[in-house]
Design a protein around this motif. Structure first.
Motif, PDB file in Angstrom:
ATOM      1  N   ILE A 148      31.329  23.177   4.520  1.00 42.29           N
ATOM      2  CA  ILE A 148      30.991  23.122   5.939  1.00 42.29           C
ATOM      3  C   ILE A 148      29.772  23.998   6.236  1.00 42.29           C
ATOM      4  O   ILE A 148      28.954  23.686   7.110  1.00 42.29           O
ATOM      5  CB  ILE A 148      32.197  23.557   6.811  1.00 42.29           C
ATOM      6  CG1 ILE A 148      31.884  23.395   8.301  1.00 42.29           C
ATOM      7  CG2 ILE A 148      32.599  24.994   6.502  1.00 42.29           C
ATOM      8  CD1 ILE A 148      31.724  21.985   8.756  1.00 42.29           C
ATOM      9  N   PHE A 149      29.616  25.097   5.489  1.00 39.94           N
ATOM     10  CA  PHE A 149      28.471  25.987   5.703  1.00 39.94           C
ATOM     11  C   PHE A 149      27.176  25.336   5.206  1.00 39.94           C
ATOM     12  O   PHE A 149      26.132  25.445   5.853  1.00 39.94           O
ATOM     13  CB  PHE A 149      28.684  27.318   4.997  1.00 39.94           C
ATOM     14  CG  PHE A 149      29.916  28.049   5.439  1.00 39.94           C
ATOM     15  CD1 PHE A 149      30.228  28.171   6.785  1.00 39.94           C
ATOM     16  CD2 PHE A 149      30.783  28.621   4.515  1.00 39.94           C
ATOM     17  CE1 PHE A 149      31.356  28.852   7.210  1.00 39.94           C
ATOM     18  CE2 PHE A 149      31.916  29.305   4.927  1.00 39.94           C
ATOM     19  CZ  PHE A 149      32.207  29.417   6.272  1.00 39.94           C
ATOM     20  N   LEU A 150      27.266  24.680   4.048  1.00 38.31           N
ATOM     21  CA  LEU A 150      26.107  23.983   3.505  1.00 38.31           C
ATOM     22  C   LEU A 150      25.636  22.907   4.473  1.00 38.31           C
ATOM     23  O   LEU A 150      24.442  22.785   4.772  1.00 38.31           O
ATOM     24  CB  LEU A 150      26.453  23.357   2.154  1.00 38.31           C
ATOM     25  CG  LEU A 150      25.381  22.469   1.517  1.00 38.31           C
ATOM     26  CD1 LEU A 150      24.120  23.267   1.241  1.00 38.31           C
ATOM     27  CD2 LEU A 150      25.915  21.834   0.234  1.00 38.31           C
ATOM     28  N   PHE A 151      26.590  22.137   4.985  1.00 39.87           N
ATOM     29  CA  PHE A 151      26.247  21.112   5.973  1.00 39.87           C
ATOM     30  C   PHE A 151      25.685  21.744   7.240  1.00 39.87           C
ATOM     31  O   PHE A 151      24.691  21.287   7.799  1.00 39.87           O
ATOM     32  CB  PHE A 151      27.481  20.279   6.325  1.00 39.87           C
ATOM     33  CG  PHE A 151      27.417  19.702   7.708  1.00 39.87           C
ATOM     34  CD1 PHE A 151      26.558  18.663   8.020  1.00 39.87           C
ATOM     35  CD2 PHE A 151      28.195  20.232   8.727  1.00 39.87           C
ATOM     36  CE1 PHE A 151      26.478  18.164   9.311  1.00 39.87           C
ATOM     37  CE2 PHE A 151      28.139  19.739  10.013  1.00 39.87           C
ATOM     38  CZ  PHE A 151      27.274  18.704  10.303  1.00 39.87           C
ATOM     39  N   GLY A 152      26.325  22.821   7.717  1.00 46.51           N
ATOM     40  CA  GLY A 152      26.008  23.388   9.018  1.00 46.51           C
ATOM     41  C   GLY A 152      24.579  23.848   9.158  1.00 46.51           C
ATOM     42  O   GLY A 152      23.879  23.464  10.106  1.00 46.51           O
ATOM     43  N   TYR A 153      24.107  24.675   8.217  1.00 48.98           N
ATOM     44  CA  TYR A 153      22.755  25.203   8.420  1.00 48.98           C
ATOM     45  C   TYR A 153      21.676  24.159   8.112  1.00 48.98           C
ATOM     46  O   TYR A 153      20.564  24.216   8.650  1.00 48.98           O
ATOM     47  CB  TYR A 153      22.553  26.529   7.668  1.00 48.98           C
ATOM     48  CG  TYR A 153      22.146  26.489   6.232  1.00 48.98           C
ATOM     49  CD1 TYR A 153      20.806  26.458   5.867  1.00 48.98           C
ATOM     50  CD2 TYR A 153      23.093  26.559   5.206  1.00 48.98           C
ATOM     51  CE1 TYR A 153      20.418  26.470   4.542  1.00 48.98           C
ATOM     52  CE2 TYR A 153      22.717  26.581   3.884  1.00 48.98           C
ATOM     53  CZ  TYR A 153      21.374  26.532   3.548  1.00 48.98           C
ATOM     54  OH  TYR A 153      21.000  26.550   2.230  1.00 48.98           O
TER      55      TYR A 153
END
Length: 453
Positions: A148-153
């Motif tokens: 989710i962090f990879l997608f988010g930023y």
């Protein structure tokens, strides 16, 4: 301060000048993104060994494949929001932005959970050698937890580029790279977590960049984010009408990459490690093409939204001129220094020899790949996602994978590079033909909305 005071307007002024100024921060961001992967590989390869590097290479391919569907829908974000920006539709921008947040956030959580539980089955299907299976499995599962962090930023960066801001995303990527550079050796060696430590460093770095990106984008850049909620039906319908073909397009690409990896794994651990290291360098050669593909989608999208089609054609011409000249320069450098570059990642001579040979063959085919990225970027900006899906299926499944398999059967492992390179040439001819004769210019993604109004 509102985003309208910060964006770059592509509907007027010098196209080449704005293309260079807009694309340069994207290029630097992509370079940092690649250095992120390269730094990861350098630490893993040197602190743990060639087998660990092979495990990272296989795992990275799988993560990209699982995440590709979301990345594809994310590219629809660029098309929709850039056209909203060009049309000066601020309310439409707000509604579409938050619709994408809800849909993509939900999908990333679901695919992260699915990837975690399916990891051992996927690794076995790919033919992962038993000697590196435990390392690859642990690394892969930890990365899926933080997907989710990879997608988010990356999503925040896409939104900013859609409204004409390519500089701000550099801050997020730079933070992630610095943290990963520092945390990798700490978790791998100091804390003695090995491969798992490399994965922990990645998740923590991306998570920190994501949180910083949210706060900065809302408070400093004025992006109209709201608390995620189910979008209105027209927006939901538009996202999936554009996003599903775009998502499947990325799956076709990443699935093709995965299929080629099955050819690579058939030649053993030395070729896997060499190919993995070569792919890190290979990714640098691709940066100008990826950069211009993204920049051109934003630029052409704004002009389509403003109904300035003559500028769309000029953007395509400028993009082709730029990508061919830059790609040739980088290809020459990689060709001349292939062995030295490979030596940065591994010490095993057989691994270096294969990787260097691969790079020397593939390097000069990349201008053709650049033509694909530029022309597909123009076509994608109109909303012709299904058409781009067909082009990518042809590129990867009709050409690249079969040619890589066929030439590796004839010329052994070095035939992989020959087959992939030839597929770039044929794909560029097909892409140019569709750009010239296709009906992508007739697409209107806001037709129903305009009809209702």
């Amino acid at each position: 301060m509102g985003i309208e005071n910060k964006q770059m307007d592509f509907t007027e002024g010098s196209i080449m000048k704005k293309m260079i100024f807009f694309a340069t921060p994207i290029f630097l961001g992509n370079l940092l993104q690649s250095s992120y992967q390269i730094i990861d590989s350098l630490w893993v390869g040197n602190l743990i060994g060639a087998d660990a590097l092979g495990a990272v290479s296989i795992s990275a391919t799988i993560i990209f494949t699982i995440l590709s569907f979301i990345i594809g829908i994310n590219s629809a974000t660029l098309t929709v929001l850039s056209q909203r920006t060009g049309a000066k539709d601020n309310e439409g921008l707000r509604v579409s932005l938050n619709a994408f947040v809800f849909v993509l956030g939900t999908l990333s959580i679901f695919l992260g959970a699915a990837g975690y539980f399916l990891s051992p089955f996927i690794l076995k299907w790919m033919g992962t050698p038993e000697s590196i299976m435990p390392m690859a499995l642990n690394y892969l599962r930890i990365n899926f937890i933080g997907i989710i962090f990879l997608f988010g930023y990356n999503f925040i960066g896409t939104v900013l580029r859609a409204v004409g801001d390519s500089k701000t995303p550099l801050r997020f990527i730079f933070l992630a790279v610095i943290l990963n550079t520092v945390l990798d050796p700490v978790f791998i060696s100091v804390l003695n977590y090995g491969m798992e430590g490399a994965a922990y460093a990645t998740v923590l770095s991306q998570g920190s960049a994501f949180l910083f990106g949210i706060v900065y984008s809302i408070k400093k850049r004025g992006l109209p984010f709201t608390i995620p909620s189910p979008p209105p039906w027209p927006e939901f319908k538009r996202i999936f009408k554009l996003g599903l073909p775009s998502g499947f397009s990325m799956m076709a690409i990443s699935g093709g990459v995965l299929a080629i990896m099955t050819v690579v794994t058939s030649f053993g651990e030395t070729v896997i490690a060499g190919y993995g290291a070569a792919q890190r360098i290979d990714s640098v050669i691709m940066l100008p093409a990826i950069t211009l593909g993204s920049a051109i989608t934003s630029m052409a999208g704004q002009n389509i939204g403003a109904d300035k089609w003559h500028r769309v054609n000029d953007i395509a011409k400028s993009g082709l001129l730029l990508i061919v000249s830059v790609s040739l320069t980088i290809s020459l450098f990689v060709f001349l220094s292939a062995g030295l570059l490979m030596g940065m990642f591994v010490e095993d001579q057989a691994t270096i020899d294969f990787g260097a040979s691969y790079l020397k063959i593939i390097a000069f085919f990349y201008p053709f790949l650049g033509i694909n990225f530029v022309l597909n970027g123009i076509v994608r900006s109109s909303g012709a996602m299904f058409q781009v899906l067909v082009l990518n299926i042809i590129s990867f499944w009709v050409l690249r994978f079969p040619l890589a398999w066929a030439f590796s059967s004839i010329f052994s492992e070095i035939g992989i590079a020959i087959g992939i390179g030839l597929s770039f040439v044929v794909s560029s001819v097909i892409a140019a033909s569709y750009y010239r004769f296709g009906k992508w210019r007739n697409i209107n993604i806001f037709h129903e909305e305009q009809k209702d109004n």
